[in-house]
Design an enzyme around this catalytic site. Structure first.
Site, PDB file in Angstrom:
ATOM      1  N   SER A 222       0.835  -1.200   0.000  1.00  0.00           N
ATOM      2  CA  SER A 222       0.000   0.000   0.000  1.00  0.00           C
ATOM      3  C   SER A 222       0.876   1.258   0.000  1.00  0.00           C
ATOM      4  CB  SER A 222      -0.960  -0.032   1.192  1.00  0.00           C
ATOM      5  OG  SER A 222      -1.918   0.984   1.106  1.00  0.00           O
TER       6      SER A 222
ATOM      7  N   HIS B 161      -8.739   1.081   0.159  1.00  0.00           N
ATOM      8  CA  HIS B 161      -8.694   0.190  -1.004  1.00  0.00           C
ATOM      9  C   HIS B 161     -10.079  -0.315  -1.416  1.00  0.00           C
ATOM     10  CE1 HIS B 161      -4.374   0.433  -0.937  1.00  0.00           C
ATOM     11  NE2 HIS B 161      -4.382   0.121   0.327  1.00  0.00           N
TER      12      HIS B 161
END
Length: 352
Positions: free
Chosen positions: A141, A254
């Site tokens: 990430s 996300h």
């Protein structure tokens, strides 16, 4: 860009920093871009670079640098790195850019501390040789930005500004709708999807959940509306999950809940100079390396709303013959994930 016979990459490249940075603030480092990576065309008297995005598609990894994401932060991280001048300089640069202590907010703090760990390694006997041997990098990430900085796709300073904006944009998106994340432990991805489907049958569209992080076998993070997360937690035992762990994050990262952050990221990325990385950087979105700067910008903008394909990334690296990997930065989350995929994997922690 004015026409010239070669391209140079301006500003700070962490991979070419000398071991001593006592006077680095007054210097600019230039890294030549190999000609084989760029196909040039001339239009209206100016030089336009067109990069083959599939440049790294047949990469063969041997040594990898892996960078952690949000959640790896810990009190006191970066303390050891302060003893290394090159690493201490990164914190000073960060504080000057941010206007506050870079350890205050988690995303900038992890970014800076992870790159400080690179400088900590560089200062050790044999550290530069290890850094030079790295032929692939990726990050979880937020860690994708760290990996891109390490690979020279953008400067430390530009990466920090992007990370700061990313954190603020994600926080604002989280504030706009109540949402959360939860780790589901002990199920395969198919079972977790079935669990999500069951929870989604009982909540309205705005509260639905989805798999957000494909971390490793038996550990998948689910994001969604708070009601959907609560229903999923209540059903987990009936699906034979070992446990669920609510994650200490601001919202449903996300997923579509982060859509408000995308336009702000797109604008910031459009204004940022991004170059072809010097080594493959594996994307969280599709588990592939990208060479074209415009594609990298699009991928980074999509990343906040797309599930993290970390499990596929790790499996692909190992299947391609990865011999050794290093986790650089706070915590040991990535090492734990790697070991879940392959108990025999060789990974070393370089904390700061």
């Amino acid at each position: 860009m004015a026409a010239s016979s070669s391209l140079t990459l301006p500003s700070l490249s962490l991979n070419n920093l000398p071991s001593s940075l006592s006077n680095a603030h007054s210097r600019t480092f230039h890294l030549p871009l190999p000609r084989s990576r760029v196909f040039m065309s001339v239009s209206a008297g100016s030089q336009v670079s067109v990069v083959n995005d599939a440049l790294f598609s047949d990469y063969k990894p041997s040594n990898a640098f892996l960078f952690p994401g949000q959640g790896a932060q810990a009190v006191g991280m970066g303390k050891e790195a302060q003893n290394v001048p090159a690493a201490a300089l990164l914190y000073k640069k960060a504080n000057d850019i941010l206007g506050y202590d870079s350890t205050v907010l988690s995303q900038p703090a992890i970014y800076v501390t992870s790159l400080a760990a690179v400088e900590l390694l560089r200062a050790r006997d044999g550290g530069q040789q290890i850094i030079d041997s790295v032929d692939v990098t990726c990050g979880l990430s937020l860690g994708e930005y760290t990996a891109l900085a390490f690979a020279g796709a953008f400067s430390f300073e530009d990466g920090l500004k992007l990370v700061k904006l990313r954190g603020e944009a994600m926080q604002d998106a989280s504030d706009a709708a109540k949402s959360g994340m939860v780790s589901v432990i002990g199920l395969d991805s198919e079972k977790v999807q079935q669990l999500c489907d069951a929870a989604n049958q009982e909540v309205p569209e705005a509260e639905k959940v989805q798999i957000a992080n494909y971390l490793c076998p038996g550990n998948y993070a689910v994001s969604g509306g708070l009601k959907g997360v609560e229903v999923l937690e209540s059903k987990a035992k009936s699906f034979k999950a070992r446990m669920t762990v609510r994650l200490a994050v601001a919202g449903a990262f996300h997923t579509r809940f982060m859509e408000p952050a995308v336009s702000r990221l797109e604008a910031a990325l459009a204004a940022t100079e991004i170059r072809t990385p010097r080594i493959p950087v594996i994307s969280n979105v599709d588990a592939q390396p990208h060479a074209d700067p415009d594609t990298i910008k699009k991928i980074l903008a999509r990343q906040v709303t797309s599930p993290v394909q970390w499990e596929t990334t790790v499996k692909t690296l190992l299947n391609k013959g990865l011999k050794k990997s290093y986790e650089l930065g706070p915590g040991k989350v990535i090492a734990g994930i790697i070991k879940r995929v392959d108990k025999g994997a060789d990974i070393e922690n370089i904390s700061a």
